[in-house]
Motif scaffolding. Structure first.
Motif, PDB file in Angstrom:
ATOM      1  N   GLU A  31       0.940  -1.077   0.122  1.00 23.58           N
ATOM      2  CA  GLU A  31       0.076   0.044   0.139  1.00 23.58           C
ATOM      3  C   GLU A  31       1.063   0.907   0.241  1.00 23.58           C
ATOM      4  O   GLU A  31       2.130   1.497   1.012  1.00 23.58           O
TER       5      GLU A  31
ATOM      6  N   PHE B  22      -4.131   5.303  -1.218  1.00 18.54           N
ATOM      7  CA  PHE B  22      -4.753   6.197  -0.099  1.00 18.54           C
ATOM      8  C   PHE B  22      -5.533   7.079  -0.839  1.00 18.54           C
ATOM      9  O   PHE B  22      -6.208   7.438  -0.849  1.00 18.54           O
TER      10      PHE B  22
ATOM     11  N   GLU C 261      -5.706   8.006  -4.024  1.00 16.36           N
ATOM     12  CA  GLU C 261      -6.266   7.692  -5.285  1.00 16.36           C
ATOM     13  C   GLU C 261      -8.157   7.507  -4.544  1.00 16.36           C
ATOM     14  O   GLU C 261      -9.053   7.849  -5.397  1.00 16.36           O
ATOM     15  N   GLN C 262      -7.958   6.111  -3.776  1.00 12.75           N
ATOM     16  CA  GLN C 262      -9.314   6.119  -3.009  1.00 12.75           C
ATOM     17  C   GLN C 262     -10.554   7.620  -2.325  1.00 12.75           C
ATOM     18  O   GLN C 262     -11.384   7.091  -2.002  1.00 12.75           O
ATOM     19  N   VAL C 263      -9.490   8.206  -1.399  1.00 17.20           N
ATOM     20  CA  VAL C 263     -10.415   9.393   0.040  1.00 17.20           C
ATOM     21  C   VAL C 263     -10.458  10.771  -1.561  1.00 17.20           C
ATOM     22  O   VAL C 263     -11.164  11.278  -1.371  1.00 17.20           O
TER      23      VAL C 263
ATOM     24  N   GLU D 246     -15.466   8.122   4.349  1.00 14.18           N
ATOM     25  CA  GLU D 246     -16.395   8.690   2.800  1.00 14.18           C
ATOM     26  C   GLU D 246     -17.837   8.929   3.075  1.00 14.18           C
ATOM     27  O   GLU D 246     -18.189   9.007   3.599  1.00 14.18           O
TER      28      GLU D 246
END
Length: 164
Positions: free
Chosen positions: A119, A124, A126-128, A164
């Motif tokens: 990871e 991270f 890109e996810q948030v 999210e």
């Protein structure tokens, strides 16, 4: 005050000028007439003016050097001086007050995540990242949230990620 006569053109009534070379810039010397007598020779010498009481004898103050010796401020002058000082200081005081005043950031709801092998902070981010947001800005937000100085994460490190 009267007309100013250059020294080269002035010849006193009581003396004769020595001859000089034409075109020279030398000052002429004067010889008084032999029959001329000074009328002041018998007069008593004039008293010398006393030094001002506000200045120490033999020492010149700053005001003396500027030609302001004996100058006194009137009440109106003092009021004007104080107002000018306030005009200079007031903008600086208000500028300092506005520089300090700021509001804290919005509270963000977070979750704690332990970093697993493979990871990265970019992953991270890109996810948030919000839709249309640059991933670099999301990385910067994560670094601020976790008080990180670099983008390196280690396995087992606990990161705060926004919910999210």
């Amino acid at each position: 005050m009267g007309d100013v006569i250059p020294l080269r053109q002035y010849t006193p009534a009581y003396g004769q000028a020595y001859a000089t070379v034409p075109g020279s810039s030398a000052v002429r010397a004067y010889r008084p007439d032999p029959g001329y007598t000074q009328s002041r020779a018998s007069a008593p010498p004039r008293p010398r003016p006393a030094a001002p009481s506000y200045a120490p004898r033999g020492r010149r103050t700053f005001a003396d050097r500027l030609g302001l010796a004996g100058l006194r401020l009137t009440r109106r002058g003092r009021v004007v001086l104080v107002l000018l000082a306030m005009l200079v200081v007031a903008p600086m005081a208000t500028w300092g007050a506005t520089a300090v005043a700021s509001s804290p950031g919005e509270p963000t709801e977070v979750r704690v995540h332990a970093v697993q092998p493979g990871e990265t902070l970019w992953g991270f981010a890109e996810q948030v990242a919000k839709p249309g947001e640059d991933v670099r800005q999301a990385v910067a937000r994560l670094q601020d949230l976790n008080k990180m100085t670099s983008g390196t994460v280690r396995v087992g490190e606990l990161l705060l990620l926004p919910k999210e």
